[in-house]
Design an enzyme around this catalytic site. Structure first.
Site, PDB file in Angstrom:
ATOM      1  N   SER A  23      -9.423  -0.933   7.136  1.00  0.00           N
ATOM      2  CA  SER A  23      -9.497  -1.158   6.276  1.00  0.00           C
ATOM      3  C   SER A  23      -8.364  -2.257   5.511  1.00  0.00           C
ATOM      4  O   SER A  23      -8.309  -1.974   4.060  1.00  0.00           O
ATOM      5  CB  SER A  23      -8.212   0.288   6.226  1.00  0.00           C
ATOM      6  OG  SER A  23      -9.058   0.975   6.711  1.00  0.00           O
ATOM      7  N   SER A  39     -10.066   1.522   3.563  1.00  0.00           N
ATOM      8  CA  SER A  39      -8.936   2.004   2.728  1.00  0.00           C
ATOM      9  C   SER A  39      -8.119   1.240   1.857  1.00  0.00           C
ATOM     10  O   SER A  39      -7.297   1.953   0.528  1.00  0.00           O
ATOM     11  CB  SER A  39      -8.067   3.685   3.567  1.00  0.00           C
ATOM     12  OG  SER A  39      -7.294   2.751   4.771  1.00  0.00           O
ATOM     13  N   LYS A  94       0.520  -1.608  -0.186  1.00  0.00           N
ATOM     14  CA  LYS A  94      -0.130   0.116   0.025  1.00  0.00           C
ATOM     15  C   LYS A  94       1.088   1.851   0.283  1.00  0.00           C
ATOM     16  O   LYS A  94       2.109   1.255   0.655  1.00  0.00           O
ATOM     17  CB  LYS A  94      -0.981  -0.201   0.987  1.00  0.00           C
ATOM     18  CG  LYS A  94      -1.674   1.009   1.310  1.00  0.00           C
ATOM     19  CD  LYS A  94      -2.835   0.308   2.864  1.00  0.00           C
ATOM     20  CE  LYS A  94      -3.978   1.615   2.977  1.00  0.00           C
ATOM     21  NZ  LYS A  94      -4.595   1.303   4.213  1.00  0.00           N
TER      22      LYS A  94
HETATM   23  N1  GLN Z   1     -12.973   3.715   6.916  1.00  0.00           N
HETATM   24  C1  GLN Z   1     -12.318   3.901   8.756  1.00  0.00           C
HETATM   25  C2  GLN Z   1     -11.851   5.919   8.557  1.00  0.00           C
HETATM   26  O1  GLN Z   1     -12.549   5.946   7.442  1.00  0.00           O
HETATM   27  C3  GLN Z   1     -11.130   3.321   8.617  1.00  0.00           C
HETATM   28  C4  GLN Z   1      -9.593   3.629   8.164  1.00  0.00           C
HETATM   29  C5  GLN Z   1      -8.977   2.680   8.405  1.00  0.00           C
HETATM   30  O2  GLN Z   1      -9.331   2.008   8.201  1.00  0.00           O
HETATM   31  N2  GLN Z   1      -7.698   3.212   7.502  1.00  0.00           N
HETATM   32  O3  GLN Z   1     -11.361   6.503   8.772  1.00  0.00           O
END
Ligand code: GLN
Length: 506
Positions: free
Chosen positions: A176, A152, A77
């Site tokens: 994420s 994400s 990532k």
């Molecule tokens: N979707 C969650 C957020 O927007 C988690 C994101 C993540 O785990 N980086 O913060």
């Protein structure tokens, strides 16, 4: 038709390469060919430089090391630092940033002999559940290009699902890794907080962030976790705990284990997801596992607690992006005669301060700005006690919920996400709806416990559904063992999107 090398799993490739039955060059060429063909529409990668990746493989073949991932490409990532490679965390403000060092997880991949392919697409700074907030354009779901891959780590998940990655690393602060794994029909694991080093993981919320694997099956997940797990002197929050043999754990029996089934808030839960979960529970029962009803009374406060704590941490972590120390700087500053020093009304029009202001105003996207504002607000004097401190108390209550529930069972069974993948654009304008898609994943981060998502069905529209297993701290081996038994009893992990089948047989 022979199976294309890029469509094989990590463990299959490892065997074939070790046996001399497959040349890693043929594997990488196949993978790069698929990337060049599929990535322009899929956008699972922000960018791939084939020459650099090929050169990396040649170096590995010449000099080793010949570790457990020898010659196998692993995708990472865009928030995991790869020395000398652009690493921008999906953000304009970090574009052009080339870290001078590797993240520890990247270093461990290299020490295992892997070829690292950087820049899987992601929501900006990992803020999001759809990969739509990436400054480099959204990733599409390989199962349906009109849908999001989740986020994400949407790029990592979509890449694995479409066979443009063999396996990938993502990061998980509130879901994420797991939610995109569920939306893309792959396996994803968020380790216990402290299991995997965060050194070189560009920080979102330092008390919640963990890196982990996204893979085609549970065996690959165990393999990749064993490579990246373990204490690291450069991350003081990494735990001095021995790393168990995760591959050996896969073959341990599950008969007699207890699966905790929590009563959950069900508003927003798609009936198809609920049905898939019930069926998964029956499969586990047929394998000899015993269902135990458990309570997680504070889980209904997970979303609001998370959006206080995570934004508070994000606002302080993002304070460092000022146009001087990293990456990108705004150049189009308001014109005016230069005058020396001092921050006053007139120098705010030009000089250092406007450079900071313009860089931050132009460099961050709308969601990053929203998080910085929310986080600054909850930490501000007068509100700190009402929000941040309260949030920390609820976090402790949640941790106790998990301790109590996991004292009664070996693993908890929950949905990963309340729905299958939603449409691009569907939730972007409504942050609350977007935030609610993390309702089942967030609490594992707040409690610091390990959790994984495993494919467990397809919706009527043909979209993947994932089940989530949550375990006690450092019990990743237990999750992998249950997941592997489930996987062997079903064939959901073998279903591939039509896109992945393009040019390959599986
Ligand atoms: N979707 C969650 C957020 O927007 C988690 C994101 C993540 O785990 N980086 O913060």
């Amino acid at each position: 038709m022979p199976v294309a090398p890029a469509a094989l799993t990590l463990h299959e490739l490892r065997e074939q390469i070790a046996a001399g039955a497959l040349d890693p060059r043929a594997l990488l060429r196949d993978l790069l060919e698929r990337i060049s063909r599929l990535n322009p529409s899929l956008r699972a990668y922000i960018a791939v430089d084939p020459e650099r990746v090929l050169a990396q493989l040649e170096a590995r073949l010449q000099h080793g090391p010949r570790g457990p991932l020898f010659g196998i490409p692993i995708t990472v990532k865009d928030n995991l630092c790869v020395s000398g490679e652009e690493t921008a965390c999906g953000s304009q403000i970090l574009s052009g940033f080339r870290p001078p060092y590797h993240a520890t997880v990247v270093e461990r991949l290299l020490q295992a002999g892997a070829v690292v392919i950087p820049r899987a697409n992601m929501d900006e700074f990992a803020f999001g559940s759809s990969t739509e907030t990436s400054a480099f354009g959204p990733t599409r779901n390989p199962w349906d290009p009109a849908r999001v891959p989740g986020g994400s780590s949407g790029g990592s998940a979509a890449a694995v699902a479409a066979d443009v990655a063999i396996a990938a690393l993502g990061t998980d602060t509130g879901g994420s890794i797991r939610q995109p794994a569920s939306f893309c029909g792959v396996v994803g694991l968020k380790p216990t907080y402290g299991r995997v080093s965060r050194y070189g993981l560009i920080a979102f919320a330092s008390s919640l962030d963990q890196a982990g694997p996204l893979t085609k099956d549970v065996t690959d997940c165990a393999l990749l976790l064993s490579v990246i797990a373990g204490q690291d002197a450069r991350d003081s929050t990494s735990a001095p705990m021995p790393v168990p043999d995760y591959l050996a754990a896969l073959s341990e029996p599950v008969k007699g284990l207890r699966v905790g089934v929590p009563a959950l808030p069900s508003d927003g839960l798609d009936p198809q997801v609920a049905a898939a979960l019930e069926e998964a529970q029956r499969v586990l029962e047929r394998l000899g596992m015993r269902p135990v009803p458990v309570e997680l009374p504070h889980i209904r406060h997970a979303v609001e607690t998370y959006y206080i704590i995570a934004t508070a941490e994000a606002s302080s972590n993002l304070a460092r992006y000022d146009g001087v120390r990293y990456g990108w700087r705004a150049t189009a500053l308001p014109a005016g005669p230069a005058r020396g020093g001092g921050i006053d009304a007139s120098s705010a029009q030009r000089g250092l301060l406007p450079m900071y202001l313009q860089t931050r105003a132009q460099g961050f996207g709308a969601e990053a700005v929203r998080r910085i504002l929310l986080g600054t607000y909850v930490l501000s004097r007068g509100y700190y006690d009402a929000y941040y401190l309260q949030g920390m108390k609820v976090r402790t209550l949640m941790k106790r919920d998990f301790d109590a529930a996991l004292a009664q069972c070996d693993a908890l069974l929950l949905p990963t996400a309340p729905t299958p993948a939603f449409r691009l654009g569907e939730k972007l304008a409504d942050p609350l709806q977007m935030y609610l898609s993390d309702i089942y994943t967030i609490s594992a981060n707040l409690a610091g416990v390990p959790a994984m998502s495993v494919p467990c069905g397809l919706s009527r529209e043909g979209l993947p559904i994932g089940l989530q297993l949550i375990g006690a701290p450092f019990q990743e081996a237990m999750l992998l063992r249950v997941a592997r038994a489930y996987e062997q009893a079903t064939d959901w992990h073998r279903r591939r999107p039509a896109l992945a089948a393009a040019g390959t047989a599986r």
